[in-house]
Design an enzyme around this catalytic site. Structure first.
Site, PDB file in Angstrom:
ATOM      1  N   GLY A  38       0.871  -1.183   0.000  1.00 55.22           N
ATOM      2  CA  GLY A  38       0.000   0.000   0.000  1.00 55.22           C
ATOM      3  C   GLY A  38       0.899   1.221   0.000  1.00 55.22           C
ATOM      4  O   GLY A  38       1.878   1.267   0.758  1.00 55.22           O
ATOM      5  N   GLU A  47      -4.510   6.478  -2.868  1.00 58.09           N
ATOM      6  CA  GLU A  47      -5.171   5.163  -2.770  1.00 58.09           C
ATOM      7  C   GLU A  47      -6.270   5.176  -1.701  1.00 58.09           C
ATOM      8  O   GLU A  47      -6.680   4.123  -1.223  1.00 58.09           O
ATOM      9  CB  GLU A  47      -4.145   4.063  -2.464  1.00 58.09           C
ATOM     10  CG  GLU A  47      -3.283   3.716  -3.666  1.00 58.09           C
ATOM     11  CD  GLU A  47      -2.316   2.566  -3.414  1.00 58.09           C
ATOM     12  OE1 GLU A  47      -1.819   2.004  -4.390  1.00 58.09           O
ATOM     13  OE2 GLU A  47      -2.034   2.244  -2.228  1.00 58.09           O
ATOM     14  N   ASN A  85       5.156  10.464 -11.084  1.00 60.21           N
ATOM     15  CA  ASN A  85       6.096   9.927 -12.075  1.00 60.21           C
ATOM     16  C   ASN A  85       5.590  10.384 -13.453  1.00 60.21           C
ATOM     17  O   ASN A  85       4.576  11.080 -13.559  1.00 60.21           O
ATOM     18  CB  ASN A  85       6.251   8.396 -11.938  1.00 60.21           C
ATOM     19  CG  ASN A  85       4.971   7.642 -12.268  1.00 60.21           C
ATOM     20  OD1 ASN A  85       4.034   8.184 -12.847  1.00 60.21           O
ATOM     21  ND2 ASN A  85       4.927   6.371 -11.901  1.00 60.21           N
ATOM     22  N   THR A 119       9.273  12.434 -11.496  1.00 60.70           N
ATOM     23  CA  THR A 119      10.303  11.389 -11.423  1.00 60.70           C
ATOM     24  C   THR A 119      10.331  10.612 -12.738  1.00 60.70           C
ATOM     25  O   THR A 119       9.297  10.383 -13.369  1.00 60.70           O
ATOM     26  CB  THR A 119      10.081  10.436 -10.227  1.00 60.70           C
ATOM     27  OG1 THR A 119       8.866   9.717 -10.432  1.00 60.70           O
ATOM     28  CG2 THR A 119      10.020  11.199  -8.911  1.00 60.70           C
ATOM     29  N   ALA A 163       8.075   0.415  -5.672  1.00 56.83           N
ATOM     30  CA  ALA A 163       8.267   1.240  -4.461  1.00 56.83           C
ATOM     31  C   ALA A 163       9.430   2.224  -4.571  1.00 56.83           C
ATOM     32  O   ALA A 163       9.729   2.915  -3.591  1.00 56.83           O
ATOM     33  CB  ALA A 163       8.417   0.391  -3.198  1.00 56.83           C
ATOM     34  N   ALA A 164      10.045   2.335  -5.750  1.00 57.48           N
ATOM     35  CA  ALA A 164      11.094   3.370  -5.903  1.00 57.48           C
ATOM     36  C   ALA A 164      10.477   4.745  -5.661  1.00 57.48           C
ATOM     37  O   ALA A 164      11.051   5.597  -4.974  1.00 57.48           O
ATOM     38  CB  ALA A 164      11.724   3.296  -7.290  1.00 57.48           C
ATOM     39  N   GLY A 165       9.279   4.950  -6.214  1.00 60.24           N
ATOM     40  CA  GLY A 165       8.592   6.230  -6.044  1.00 60.24           C
ATOM     41  C   GLY A 165       8.209   6.482  -4.584  1.00 60.24           C
ATOM     42  O   GLY A 165       8.228   7.627  -4.116  1.00 60.24           O
ATOM     43  N   ASP A 166       7.861   5.410  -3.867  1.00 55.48           N
ATOM     44  CA  ASP A 166       7.510   5.567  -2.445  1.00 55.48           C
ATOM     45  C   ASP A 166       8.754   5.946  -1.634  1.00 55.48           C
ATOM     46  O   ASP A 166       8.698   6.808  -0.754  1.00 55.48           O
ATOM     47  CB  ASP A 166       6.917   4.261  -1.894  1.00 55.48           C
ATOM     48  CG  ASP A 166       5.559   3.953  -2.522  1.00 55.48           C
ATOM     49  OD1 ASP A 166       4.856   4.900  -2.913  1.00 55.48           O
ATOM     50  OD2 ASP A 166       5.218   2.763  -2.639  1.00 55.48           O
TER      51      ASP A 166
HETATM   52  P1  ADP Z   1       7.591   5.278  -9.499  1.00 56.59           P
HETATM   53  O1  ADP Z   1       8.072   4.106  -8.706  1.00 56.59           O
HETATM   54  O2  ADP Z   1       6.586   6.130  -8.771  1.00 56.59           O
HETATM   55  O3  ADP Z   1       7.177   4.943 -10.909  1.00 56.59           O
HETATM   56  P2  ADP Z   1      10.154   6.188 -10.547  1.00 56.59           P
HETATM   57  O4  ADP Z   1      10.257   4.879 -11.235  1.00 56.59           O
HETATM   58  O5  ADP Z   1      10.204   7.419 -11.397  1.00 56.59           O
HETATM   59  O6  ADP Z   1       8.852   6.276  -9.625  1.00 56.59           O
HETATM   60  O7  ADP Z   1      11.345   6.234  -9.461  1.00 56.59           O
HETATM   61  C1  ADP Z   1      11.470   7.243  -8.495  1.00 56.59           C
HETATM   62  C2  ADP Z   1      12.913   7.647  -8.392  1.00 56.59           C
HETATM   63  O8  ADP Z   1      13.721   6.515  -8.014  1.00 56.59           O
HETATM   64  C3  ADP Z   1      13.527   8.177  -9.695  1.00 56.59           C
HETATM   65  O9  ADP Z   1      13.354   9.595  -9.805  1.00 56.59           O
HETATM   66  C4  ADP Z   1      15.006   7.817  -9.519  1.00 56.59           C
HETATM   67  O10 ADP Z   1      15.684   8.824  -8.789  1.00 56.59           O
HETATM   68  C5  ADP Z   1      14.966   6.521  -8.697  1.00 56.59           C
HETATM   69  N1  ADP Z   1      15.026   5.360  -9.615  1.00 56.59           N
HETATM   70  C6  ADP Z   1      13.987   4.631 -10.103  1.00 56.59           C
HETATM   71  N2  ADP Z   1      14.418   3.677 -10.964  1.00 56.59           N
HETATM   72  C7  ADP Z   1      15.757   3.806 -11.023  1.00 56.59           C
HETATM   73  C8  ADP Z   1      16.794   3.133 -11.750  1.00 56.59           C
HETATM   74  N3  ADP Z   1      16.524   2.153 -12.616  1.00 56.59           N
HETATM   75  N4  ADP Z   1      18.087   3.556 -11.558  1.00 56.59           N
HETATM   76  C9  ADP Z   1      18.379   4.560 -10.702  1.00 56.59           C
HETATM   77  N5  ADP Z   1      17.446   5.238 -10.003  1.00 56.59           N
HETATM   78  C10 ADP Z   1      16.155   4.877 -10.157  1.00 56.59           C
END
Ligand code: ADP
Length: 311
Positions: A43, A144, A188, A224, A253-256
């Protein structure tokens, strides 16, 4: 900042992710034998609460779970990550939020999210915890939960002079005008595209999208861009911050991680540059580990990546 560690309040979703791994996802009507199934707390609200806590913030979560067997696992998961769950309400006779996630061997996925108890988080619930919001250094919001509740939470924070960071995910097609009135928004690319109704594919398009969000009322707009980093715009200048070079294995969860890290570092340092650096590092680390909550980095992980990069 109102103490040694930033105080963050998250109003958002708490889900159990049911992750099923298989060779290839079934077509409609097809039954397949899958390889494995796991229950992973998730979540976007809970992920960002856990991320902020691992990064050193004091975190309160405002949300709703059901009265099913997942509820106690979700609450104890948050608790064991240092998140204060005393403002999480329990709803009788309903299930907790669930995401059914199918992942096939090439990494492609299919996700069905059932809001369940998250869909019952009301403006009145948020009112019950007005003092928690008032005492925070920043409110972290995602979408959400019902939009009316997100709008109300932002209004309460604003009334108390508490800044609001909105991660507008999932992005609704009809974006409420009130939600442009936030201090930080960090969509994003695809969320920015839905909100603005146009393509956001290139760095230039992301810059113009961020500037557009500012012209609609956002004080600091961040778009992002996954492995291409992020754009930040304050209404007059748009800056691109490149991503950290890592071996990406799963960007869930990169965005989180990014949103929570931005909130923590921005409150601590009051510097947008530092916060962008810190949050790109946190996002990259989350992308370098499988899963959602298991991939959320600790403060030590982020500091160590920043130090390695500075050398
Ligand atoms: P979401 O998960 O919301 O789609 P992103 O994919 O844009 O968000 O990722 C958020 C941030 O995490 C990016 O701005 C970047 O700084 C970092 N990030 C994500 N994917 C990568 C990657 N493949 N390599 C390096 N940094 C990453």
């Amino acid at each position: 900042m109102k103490g040694n560690s930033p105080r963050i309040v998250v109003v958002g979703s708490i889900n159990m992710d049911l992750v099923v791994r298989c060779e290839s996802l079934p077509r409609p009507g097809e039954t397949i034998l899958a390889r494995s199934s796991t229950e992973v707390p998730g979540g976007k609200g809970a992920n960002q609460a856990v991320a902020a806590s691992r990064l050193g913030a004091k975190v309160n979560m405002i949300g709703r779970v059901g009265d099913d067997s997942f509820a106690s696992k979700l609450l104890s998961g948050l608790h064991s990550n240092g998140v204060d769950t005393s403002s999480v309400l329990t709803t009788a006779s309903i299930a907790s939020g669930v995401a059914v996630i199918g992942v096939q061997d090439n990494g492609q996925n299919q996700i069905m999210v059932v809001p369940n108890s998250n869909g019952l988080l009301t403006p009145n619930d948020v009112d019950m915890f007005e003092a928690v919001i008032q005492n925070a250094d920043i409110l972290l919001l995602q979408l959400e939960i019902p939009l009316v509740t997100a709008v109300h939470a932002a209004a309460i924070a604003r009334a108390h002079g508490v800044p609001v960071l909105l991660d507008p995910a999932p992005a609704p097609k009809e974006f409420p005008a009130e939600l442009f009135n936030v201090d930080v928004m960090c969509p994003n690319q695809s969320e920015a595209a839905v909100i603005l109704g146009r393509h956001v594919n290139t760095i230039d398009e992301a810059k113009s999208a961020a500037a557009d969000l500012c012209s609609r009322g956002v004080r600091l707009a961040i778009v992002t861009l996954g492995g291409e980093g992020a754009i930040v715009c304050d209404g007059s200048t748009c800056t691109w911050r490149d991503a950290f070079a890592i071996d990406a294995v799963d960007t869930t969860a990169a965005g989180d991680a990014f949103a929570a890290a931005f909130a923590v570092c921005w409150i601590e340092s009051n510097s947008v540059d530092q916060a962008m650096f810190f949050s790109c590092a946190a996002g990259a680390l989350a992308a370098s580990v499988h899963g959602a909550q298991p991939s959320l980095p600790s403060r030590r992980d982020v500091v160590s990546l920043l130090q390695r990069t500075a050398k």
